[in-house]
Motif scaffolding. Structure first.
Motif, PDB file in Angstrom:
ATOM      1  N   UNK A 195       5.894   6.157   1.415  1.00 12.74           N
ATOM      2  CA  UNK A 195       5.847   5.091   2.367  1.00 12.74           C
ATOM      3  C   UNK A 195       5.071   4.127   1.991  1.00 12.74           C
ATOM      4  N   UNK A 196       5.664   2.781   2.189  1.00 13.05           N
ATOM      5  CA  UNK A 196       5.355   1.463   1.457  1.00 13.05           C
ATOM      6  C   UNK A 196       5.112   0.819   2.753  1.00 13.05           C
ATOM      7  N   UNK A 197       3.958   0.045   2.734  1.00  9.35           N
ATOM      8  CA  UNK A 197       3.466  -0.769   3.712  1.00  9.35           C
ATOM      9  C   UNK A 197       2.906  -2.294   3.144  1.00  9.35           C
ATOM     10  N   UNK A 198       3.522  -3.145   3.809  1.00  8.92           N
ATOM     11  CA  UNK A 198       3.552  -4.465   3.040  1.00  8.92           C
ATOM     12  C   UNK A 198       2.045  -5.131   2.841  1.00  8.92           C
ATOM     13  N   UNK A 199       1.612  -5.308   1.661  1.00  4.38           N
ATOM     14  CA  UNK A 199       0.542  -5.985   1.200  1.00  4.38           C
ATOM     15  C   UNK A 199       0.481  -7.603   0.814  1.00  4.38           C
ATOM     16  N   UNK A 200       1.265  -7.795   0.033  1.00  6.88           N
ATOM     17  CA  UNK A 200       1.567  -9.329  -0.462  1.00  6.88           C
ATOM     18  C   UNK A 200       2.961  -9.205  -0.977  1.00  6.88           C
ATOM     19  N   UNK A 201       3.326 -10.715  -1.181  1.00  9.23           N
ATOM     20  CA  UNK A 201       4.826 -11.177  -1.743  1.00  9.23           C
ATOM     21  C   UNK A 201       4.607 -11.714  -2.957  1.00  9.23           C
ATOM     22  N   UNK A 202       5.049 -10.989  -4.096  1.00 11.91           N
ATOM     23  CA  UNK A 202       4.729 -11.750  -5.187  1.00 11.91           C
ATOM     24  C   UNK A 202       5.192 -12.860  -5.661  1.00 11.91           C
ATOM     25  N   UNK A 203       4.494 -13.912  -6.182  1.00 10.49           N
ATOM     26  CA  UNK A 203       5.004 -15.164  -6.783  1.00 10.49           C
ATOM     27  C   UNK A 203       5.802 -15.037  -7.938  1.00 10.49           C
ATOM     28  N   UNK A 204       6.422 -16.013  -8.182  1.00 10.09           N
ATOM     29  CA  UNK A 204       7.299 -16.259  -9.493  1.00 10.09           C
ATOM     30  C   UNK A 204       6.326 -15.826 -10.831  1.00 10.09           C
ATOM     31  N   UNK A 227       0.823  -1.304  -0.095  1.00  8.68           N
ATOM     32  CA  UNK A 227      -0.165  -0.010   0.078  1.00  8.68           C
ATOM     33  C   UNK A 227       0.875   1.197  -0.024  1.00  8.68           C
ATOM     34  N   UNK A 228       0.690   2.389  -0.823  1.00  8.01           N
ATOM     35  CA  UNK A 228       1.412   3.609  -1.161  1.00  8.01           C
ATOM     36  C   UNK A 228       0.814   4.517  -0.314  1.00  8.01           C
ATOM     37  N   UNK A 229       1.581   5.438   0.086  1.00  8.27           N
ATOM     38  CA  UNK A 229       1.225   6.781   0.776  1.00  8.27           C
ATOM     39  C   UNK A 229       2.292   7.886   0.315  1.00  8.27           C
TER      40      UNK A 229
END
Length: 218
Positions: free
Chosen positions: A155-164, A131-133
């Motif tokens: 500011x970046x807040x983790x949302x997901x980790x991309x798969x290959x 998520x971006x701010x």
């Protein structure tokens, strides 16, 4: 200056940046501490510096010599005013690091605008992962030497980790922004009837793009 370095020296701007830092989210790693202008207020658990000359001036902070594009440390939160030329590689790297939950970054303002508004591989990837701010804009006068461009806090807040699979698709589909998603999808090994062009999807719509392309993002 070597390595495209511009050092943030305005104490008012540094104070603004520190407001976005969560002091309880650790390990906290500062990337590119330069001469330690932010470091002395931040109290990071580790600092990562690529320039051995600058690192030698930061012995009090116990710096780690290394390249942020190949992140060698475990960080839950990252704070950085890093050289603009490594921004793409750095963001691609931390997008895949599940341990990184938050990042407070000083980036070139034009780059921040592109990440938020323009459909490119890195903007899709960053919006998928975080998520971006958008924080305050920083004038060139806040740095020494002065850059030719304005900067901005992101500011970046983790949302997901991309798969290959997601990574490969986003990288491929971004090469065909002027094609419909159905045509671009076939070139990237995905079947969809979506007629909108790839460039019609804003970076913040990356999950919708993946969904209509039939990629399960859950």
């Amino acid at each position: 200056m070597r390595l495209g370095q511009h050092f943030l020296v305005d104490l008012n701007v540094i104070e603004e940046i520190l407001r976005f830092v969560d002091p309880g989210l650790r390990p906290l790693v500062e990337v590119g501490p330069g001469r330690g202008e932010i470091t002395k207020f931040l109290e990071p658990d580790a600092v990562l510096e690529i320039d051995d000359g600058l690192a030698s001036q930061l012995k009090w902070a116990d710096p780690v010599l290394g390249d942020a594009r190949y992140f060698p440390l475990r960080a839950v939160q990252i704070v950085s005013s890093l050289p603009y030329y490594i921004t793409f590689d750095f963001l691609e790297e931390i997008s895949g690091l599940s341990c990184v939950k938050r990042a407070v970054l000083v980036l070139q303002k034009d780059f921040v605008t592109k990440v938020v508004s323009y459909p490119t591989y890195i903007s899709f990837l960053v919006n998928y992962s975080f998520d971006l701010y958008k924080g305050p804009v920083i004038p060139p006068s806040a740095f020494k030497p002065r850059p030719k461009v304005f900067s901005q806090v992101l500011v970046l807040n983790r949302k997901a980790v991309p798969s290959d699979r997601v990574l490969a698709f986003l990288k491929c589909i971004s090469r065909y922004r002027n094609k419909s998603l159905s045509r671009a999808g076939r070139l990237c090994g995905v079947e969809t009837q979506e007629t909108r062009k790839v460039r019609e999807f804003r970076p913040s719509q990356v999950y919708e793009l993946l969904s209509v392309a039939g990629l399960n993002t859950s």
